[in-house]
Design a protein around this motif. Structure first.
Motif, PDB file in Angstrom:
ATOM      1  N   ARG A 171       0.827  -1.203   0.000  1.00  0.00           N
ATOM      2  CA  ARG A 171       0.000   0.000   0.000  1.00  0.00           C
ATOM      3  C   ARG A 171       0.866   1.260   0.000  1.00  0.00           C
ATOM      4  N   ARG A 173       4.031   1.508  -1.098  1.00  0.00           N
ATOM      5  CA  ARG A 173       4.680   1.608  -2.416  1.00  0.00           C
ATOM      6  C   ARG A 173       3.693   2.122  -3.462  1.00  0.00           C
ATOM      7  N   ASN A 174       2.484   1.575  -3.444  1.00  0.00           N
ATOM      8  CA  ASN A 174       1.478   1.995  -4.426  1.00  0.00           C
ATOM      9  C   ASN A 174       1.068   3.446  -4.226  1.00  0.00           C
ATOM     10  N   PHE A 175       0.984   3.879  -2.971  1.00  0.00           N
ATOM     11  CA  PHE A 175       0.653   5.278  -2.696  1.00  0.00           C
ATOM     12  C   PHE A 175       1.696   6.194  -3.317  1.00  0.00           C
ATOM     13  N   ARG A 176       2.947   5.886  -3.097  1.00  0.00           N
ATOM     14  CA  ARG A 176       4.026   6.707  -3.662  1.00  0.00           C
ATOM     15  C   ARG A 176       3.917   6.769  -5.187  1.00  0.00           C
ATOM     16  N   LEU A 177       3.764   5.611  -5.817  1.00  0.00           N
ATOM     17  CA  LEU A 177       3.707   5.572  -7.284  1.00  0.00           C
ATOM     18  C   LEU A 177       2.465   6.279  -7.813  1.00  0.00           C
ATOM     19  N   ASP A 178       1.337   6.112  -7.121  1.00  0.00           N
ATOM     20  CA  ASP A 178       0.108   6.786  -7.560  1.00  0.00           C
ATOM     21  C   ASP A 178       0.252   8.301  -7.474  1.00  0.00           C
ATOM     22  N   ARG A 179       0.840   8.772  -6.391  1.00  0.00           N
ATOM     23  CA  ARG A 179       1.008  10.219  -6.235  1.00  0.00           C
ATOM     24  C   ARG A 179       1.974  10.772  -7.289  1.00  0.00           C
ATOM     25  N   ALA A 181       2.447   9.588 -10.249  1.00  0.00           N
ATOM     26  CA  ALA A 181       1.734   9.593 -11.528  1.00  0.00           C
ATOM     27  C   ALA A 181       0.821  10.811 -11.642  1.00  0.00           C
ATOM     28  N   LEU A 182       0.150  11.172 -10.550  1.00  0.00           N
ATOM     29  CA  LEU A 182      -0.711  12.353 -10.557  1.00  0.00           C
ATOM     30  C   LEU A 182       0.093  13.633 -10.744  1.00  0.00           C
ATOM     31  N   ASP A 238      -8.290  15.886   0.222  1.00  0.00           N
ATOM     32  CA  ASP A 238      -7.311  14.968   0.811  1.00  0.00           C
ATOM     33  C   ASP A 238      -6.938  15.340   2.239  1.00  0.00           C
TER      34      ASP A 238
END
Length: 392
Positions: A171, A173-179, A181-182, A238
């Motif tokens: 979660r 790692r995915n948060f970092r990558l998602d942010r 990307a945004l 957020d």
């Protein structure tokens, strides 16, 4: 947790006596021992069970030299006739060799008592890599804690611990990558200047482990005290954003504080033009931005009483081909340029809050070295041989 967010280096005899006065009971985050663990195999196993149980649960403190009665702190006789340095090395060796994986961030500190004896405190953080198994003499056992102390985990608890650890890591790692990307897609809470981006995420483990919410109104009222390089602020879906404006619709940088307690810093003020032509990233300015942003975000989290451990992630976006310049005034450069568009620096683990900004700067050296590695060089030139940040 007893001692709240007080770092182990600041705990005093008065703090230990307060445990007695306030009748603080042993439990999930604190345990009292009147003597140090011995060198017999059984004593080492008991010690490892205590340490691993804290790391596998919520973290906490082992206090040696403290007596208890009915589970509550009762007196502080201390430890007599010990060599604290020798004992710390012995205990560290038992922990290092008797457990897998190793626990990062453990701190051990002796405290001189007024009666001439010593107390010894061990702080064990909640571990990022739990569950930890005792491997001493091939024991292969897992321990956790409840309000009445440590106990051995059953098969179902072990399975759940592994699943939870993997889920949290994924979660985060995915948060970092998602942010990232945004931010790359310009979907930021406020538009940033420039194209190259410096992004720093400061993420307490607790913000992804349990439901946790910070007081956004309190942060808004006191934002300038912590987020010192911001001039404006507002709430958003957020959580809360503080930013340094260039125009009414454009910012040089921002801090996004999420409701669960993690914080994002993003800057578009990363590059400069040399002679109006060569676009470069001034290395010292970038490193200063990282140190200042981390210091601000950690001070904010500490004020919100969010417990460590905390992870720091540094990333660069849209930097392929940009020179990472030692000295932008120079007309020639080392071959220090980024060979890819996105740079993901490995995370930095903080088991405790740094005592001050200089300590933080030293702890960030591996991050800075990795940044220079990404630019093609061996490490940051802005630290001395002792690993200390060199001020301008």
């Amino acid at each position: 947790m007893p001692f709240s967010n007080k770092p182990i280096s600041s705990i005093t005899e008065d703090d230990l006596n307060d445990l007695i006065v306030n009748q603080v009971a042993e439990g999930k985050t604190i345990d009292y021992k009147v003597t140090l663990p011995g060198n017999s195999d059984d004593k080492k196993k008991d010690f490892l069970a205590d340490v691993s149980s804290f790391a596998n649960t919520a973290g906490g403190h082992l206090i040696y030299g403290m007596d208890e009665k009915h589970g509550m702190a009762s007196s502080l006789p201390g430890l007599s006739d010990i060599d604290p340095d020798k004992e710390i090395l012995r205990l560290e060796s038992i922990i290092r060799d008797g457990m897998a994986p190793r626990i990062a961030g453990i701190s051990i500190r002796p405290i001189q008592l007024n009666n001439g004896n010593l107390a010894l405190i061990i702080h064990i953080p909640k571990s990022w890599l739990s569950p930890h198994m005792i491997t001493f003499q091939r024991l292969s056992k897992f321990y956790t804690r409840a309000s009445n102390g440590q106990y051995q985990m059953d098969v179902q608890e072990i399975r759940q611990a592994f699943l939870l650890s993997e889920t949290i890591a994924e979660r985060i790692r995915n948060f970092r990558l998602d942010r990232l990307a945004l931010i790359r897609a310009e979907e930021t809470p406020i538009s940033l200047t420039g194209k190259a981006r410096l992004v720093v995420h400061v993420i307490p483990l607790s913000s992804f482990q349990t439901f946790h919410s910070v007081d956004l109104s309190q942060i808004s009222q006191n934002f300038y005290e912590y987020l010192k390089d911001s001039a404006s602020r507002r709430f958003n879906i957020d959580g809360f954003i503080a930013f340094r404006e260039k125009t009414s619709t454009l910012a040089r940088s921002y801090y996004q504080v999420f409701r669960a307690g993690h914080v994002e810093f993003a800057s578009g003020n990363l590059t400069m033009l040399l002679d109006g032509e060569q676009e470069v990233i001034p290395s010292r300015s970038a490193e200063e931005d990282i140190i200042n942003a981390c210091n601000n975000m950690l001070n904010l989290l500490k004020a919100c009483e969010i417990e460590p451990p905390i992870f720091v992630f540094v990333s660069l976006i849209t930097v392929k081909g940009l020179v990472f310049a030692k000295n932008p005034s120079m007309r020639s450069f080392d071959p220090s340029f980024f060979d890819r568009d996105t740079i993901l620096i490995p995370e930095l683990f903080l088991g405790n809050y740094p005592l001050e900004k200089d300590n933080l700067a030293s702890q960030l050296k591996p991050v800075m070295d990795a940044l220079w590695n990404a630019a093609g060089l061996s490490g940051s030139p802005n630290y001395n041989n002792d690993g200390l940040w060199r001020p301008r």
